[in-house]
Every structure is written in structure tokens, then in C-alpha cells.
Design an enzyme around this catalytic site. Sequence first.
Site, PDB file in Angstrom:
ATOM      1  N   HIS A 237       0.831  -1.208   0.000  1.00 35.53           N
ATOM      2  CA  HIS A 237       0.000   0.000   0.000  1.00 35.53           C
ATOM      3  C   HIS A 237       0.872   1.268   0.000  1.00 35.53           C
ATOM      4  O   HIS A 237       0.696   2.160  -0.836  1.00 35.53           O
ATOM      5  CB  HIS A 237      -0.921  -0.029   1.226  1.00 35.53           C
ATOM      6  CG  HIS A 237      -1.744   1.212   1.405  1.00 35.53           C
ATOM      7  ND1 HIS A 237      -3.075   1.265   1.048  1.00 35.53           N
ATOM      8  CD2 HIS A 237      -1.429   2.438   1.899  1.00 35.53           C
ATOM      9  CE1 HIS A 237      -3.531   2.487   1.313  1.00 35.53           C
ATOM     10  NE2 HIS A 237      -2.556   3.218   1.844  1.00 35.53           N
ATOM     11  N   GLU A 238       1.814   1.338   0.925  1.00 36.44           N
ATOM     12  CA  GLU A 238       2.641   2.551   1.035  1.00 36.44           C
ATOM     13  C   GLU A 238       3.510   2.747  -0.205  1.00 36.44           C
ATOM     14  O   GLU A 238       3.736   3.880  -0.640  1.00 36.44           O
ATOM     15  CB  GLU A 238       3.509   2.503   2.297  1.00 36.44           C
ATOM     16  CG  GLU A 238       2.709   2.459   3.605  1.00 36.44           C
ATOM     17  CD  GLU A 238       1.726   3.610   3.789  1.00 36.44           C
ATOM     18  OE1 GLU A 238       1.991   4.708   3.258  1.00 36.44           O
ATOM     19  OE2 GLU A 238       0.684   3.409   4.439  1.00 36.44           O
ATOM     20  N   HIS A 241       1.734   4.681  -2.718  1.00 36.04           N
ATOM     21  CA  HIS A 241       1.827   6.144  -2.520  1.00 36.04           C
ATOM     22  C   HIS A 241       3.171   6.660  -3.032  1.00 36.04           C
ATOM     23  O   HIS A 241       3.239   7.707  -3.674  1.00 36.04           O
ATOM     24  CB  HIS A 241       1.711   6.500  -1.041  1.00 36.04           C
ATOM     25  CG  HIS A 241       0.342   6.332  -0.472  1.00 36.04           C
ATOM     26  ND1 HIS A 241      -0.792   6.815  -1.091  1.00 36.04           N
ATOM     27  CD2 HIS A 241      -0.090   5.747   0.689  1.00 36.04           C
ATOM     28  CE1 HIS A 241      -1.847   6.547  -0.343  1.00 36.04           C
ATOM     29  NE2 HIS A 241      -1.452   5.884   0.742  1.00 36.04           N
ATOM     30  N   HIS A 247      -5.420   7.501  -2.311  1.00 36.01           N
ATOM     31  CA  HIS A 247      -6.310   6.476  -1.763  1.00 36.01           C
ATOM     32  C   HIS A 247      -7.464   6.181  -2.706  1.00 36.01           C
ATOM     33  O   HIS A 247      -7.955   7.062  -3.403  1.00 36.01           O
ATOM     34  CB  HIS A 247      -6.847   6.919  -0.393  1.00 36.01           C
ATOM     35  CG  HIS A 247      -5.862   6.660   0.693  1.00 36.01           C
ATOM     36  ND1 HIS A 247      -5.827   7.378   1.852  1.00 36.01           N
ATOM     37  CD2 HIS A 247      -4.874   5.740   0.793  1.00 36.01           C
ATOM     38  CE1 HIS A 247      -4.848   6.923   2.619  1.00 36.01           C
ATOM     39  NE2 HIS A 247      -4.251   5.930   1.990  1.00 36.01           N
TER      40      HIS A 247
HETATM   41 ZN   LIG Z   1      -2.459   5.155   2.271  1.00 34.88          ZN
END
Ligand SMILES: [Zn+2]
Length: 502
Positions: A237-238, A241, A247
Amino acid sequence: MSNMKMLWLSLLTVMMPSKTLVMSLPLWNPVLPTQPHAGPSEADWEFAEEYLKHFYGYQPKPDRRKRTADNSIDADWTTGFCDKVQEMQRFFGLPQSGELTKETLEVMKRPRCGLSDVERFGDTMRWKKHNISYRIAGYNLTIPASQIHKLFKAAWKLWSNVTPLQFRKRSRKEADIVISFHSGADHKDGSPFDGKKGILAHAFMPGFGIGGDVHFDADEDWSFNSTGFNLFAVAVHEFGHALGLSHSSDPGAIMYPSYNFAPNYEPQLSFRDVKDIQHLYGIGSNFAELSSKNPPPRTPDKCDPDLSFDAVTQLQQEILFFKDRFMWRKHHQFEETKITLISSLWSDSVPYSLDAVYENSGRNFLLFFKGHQYWMLRQLNLEEGYPRNIWDLGFPSRIKSIDAALHFTNDHYTVFFTGHECWRYDEQQKTMEGSPTLIKQQWPGIPYPIDAAVFYEGFVHFFKGNVHYKYDSNSKRVVSTGPANDLLECKKDNNEILMEGR
Ligand SMILES: [Zn+2]
Ligand SMILES: [Zn+2]
């Protein structure tokens, strides 16, 4: 419901002092019955305000929420706050009441990523090259370094599998992306961590210096196996980014902001994640081959003409439609029915890909069936001693699972459907009544085995495959048939259409 009325309801509930709040609840019954006098506490209000400031860009006015002697609250504050609650509810697929219900607070309190849900990085926030380097800075976890290195390598691979990107680890300075673990509040980037749970990690959008860097909260109980937070899932997930993704409100996406993984879950990129990253960097040369073998999972779409359901149940004023890990919650007061995760309501208490679910509203419990087991929940909580075997309900051992369940509130019994048979269970005596009957005799016109059944607006609704049968149990006939998803009112919002156009 009109905006005016919605606003009025919201104002009313927020402005009332707590005792009157309970009195006003019948206007909007949250799905989980609120215990008497259990309105949000002062600490809950403050928590929610901080949450909305951090994740939804809420900017309270300086003289906000002045509680005066007569208990009135600034109306400007109220509307601004409710709008933000509604925005958050919409993102997470909760009924959009704009009120700080118990379940809204529950969702706010789930562990999550530290980045905003409303800030969009924009297409320009990406690396202008395909070879990206990363470095793992010091950490003091009990996990061996070699394991950490392997895990991050595997997490980057999910992203390089679908794009032309290549990731190289460097052991000394000078890397595009620095990955580090930080303990305690301040770590000099203006976004402090908060100890166990709450915020798990955050990352910075691509760029020089701190750009692209990934920070994990060292105080979390990180894990590789069966306990704590799945470090691999959070890393994937990170890293999203760090590559420029914002998101996603798609609950099946790895870029969904809250943590939703069972410890042993094997995270993967969803169809949405793949589309979004390819929008920034293009398609990798291995992608066609990889995706033909193992296509990225798509989150079920309520507008899919082939949509079928695992189970459907009533829950107070709502109808819940279950599919895999997801569900849709239809409430007559709210026009829009959004998809959410089963775990957003019941955490990890119930399994996914369910067979049947029903509510016994008189005795205030829900039963979930999967295979030969069933789970009883009251409000959010799993009752002690569950799951139990369906044979405890009086089924013979030849019955291995249940197709659907239909609860008759006034007559205190439940009908279970299994293959071509149906069984009547007496909820008061807690016994199965005699032997099964045939579906074709009891419910003429209904195909079997069926997928799901529910009472709604005076009719029984059966679901099989992508067909919905509306049934009049007095005249014992099918009144109409239609697509299985016709109760979900397929209306895509502009945002979803935009996303799909990519
Ligand atoms: Zn996030
Ligand atoms: Zn940080």
C-alpha cells in the site's frame, strides 16, 4: 431524501443534548442499535473532529462548537462537520446520514494509513524514470534484516509486474526512496505516529528529498504470519503512494486506506490498482502473460448484468447483499447503495463467501452460515461458543451446507433451503420441525438450488444466478422476475464513470 430534510435531520441530532438524542433516534436508526444513552461521548466528538481534519480536510471555524449554557451549538459548525462526516461515510460505503453513529466511529477507529482520503496527488506526481532505487534505513525490529529485505523486494515486485518500472535496492545513501521505521510521536516530518494501532504508516509522493519516502510506525505489532499487522500488505500500500497513487474508495483495492487483512492473507493488486498505476507509468511487457495466468481480482460491480449474490438478509431497516468479501447496504432513506467490506461492520468475526445470513430481529441476533458452520452475532460481536455446527440446529449429517435462510418474524420460525428441499426451524422451541419438504411444492415456480432469499416490502425475494424472483407467499406464485441486481438501483456516480474511462 431531499437535501433539506437530510440537513434538518443532521442538525437535529447533533444539536440535541444527549438525552434528547436518544429520543430522536427513530428518525434514523443506525444499523447497530445504540444502547440507551450511548450517544457519542465528548472524547468521541474530539476524536472524530481530529480524524476529519486529518483525513478529510475538515477546517473548523475558530469559534467552533461553543457549548453555551443552553447547550446550543453553532449551526455553521454543525453543517460543516456533518458534511465531512457524510463525505467520510460515502468513501467507506456507510449509509450517508451525516451523523456520528456508532458504526461510523467504529470505522474511524480502524487501523489505517496516515495519508488523506481526499487529497489527490494528480497525474504529474510520478517518477519521470523507470529505474527507481530504494534504501532500507535503520530499524530496530525483532524481525531479521534478511526477512525484511525479502519482504520489501516482494512488495515492489507486485508493482513492477504490471508496469515498466524496475526497483533496485541500494545499501548506502542516495536512493530515490528511503524506507524507515519510526517510534513515537515526532520524527521530524510534521506527521507524528501514534503508538500502537491508529496510524500504521505513511509515505510521501514522488519527488526529491523526502519525496517517495516510506515511514512505518515501529510501535506496531508487525508480522509475517499469523498475528498482528501484515507488514507485506501495508508495504504494498505505502509503496503505491511512493509511486504516486492516492487512496481509492474501492474496498477491494490495495490503496483502500483502512487495514483489512487477515494475518495470513496474501495481498495482491486489484484490477483498480493495476489500472491506476498503469495510468501513471504504462503497461509492463510481462503484464499480458502474467494477467492471463492470474488476472487481478475485480471488486464486484453492482451494475454487472451477471452479478449474483452469496446471501441476502434484512438487518433492521436495511437489506444487505453479500458477495465474496463485500456487501452492499440498501437503506430506504438513502438513495445511494455503496459497496463496502463485510469486515467494515463485523471486523474479522465472520468469514467471507457466505452461504446464507438471516436476522432474528425479535431476539436481536444475526446468523451467518458457511459450509457446515454457523456464527451468531449480536451487534458487532461474535457470541461466545461460535462457530458451531449446523447439525446442532437439527439437520441430519447428510446436509453439508445451507443455500439460503428466510426468517418469519411474526411466526417465530425460519425456513432453510438446501438443494431441492426446505426445512422449518422453530425459533422458540429451538427445534427443527419434522422432515424437509420439497421446494417445488412449498414454493412453486422457484428454481433450486437457490442462492439467497429475503423478505422485503411484503414479498419474498429469491435470487439464483443473475435472476431475481419476486414472490407472493399468499398466492404462492412468482409475481415478477428481473436481474439479480435490480434492487441495488444501478446508478453510477460521475466519479466512478471517470475512473472507468481511464
Ligand atoms: Zn495510504
Ligand atoms: Zn513520517
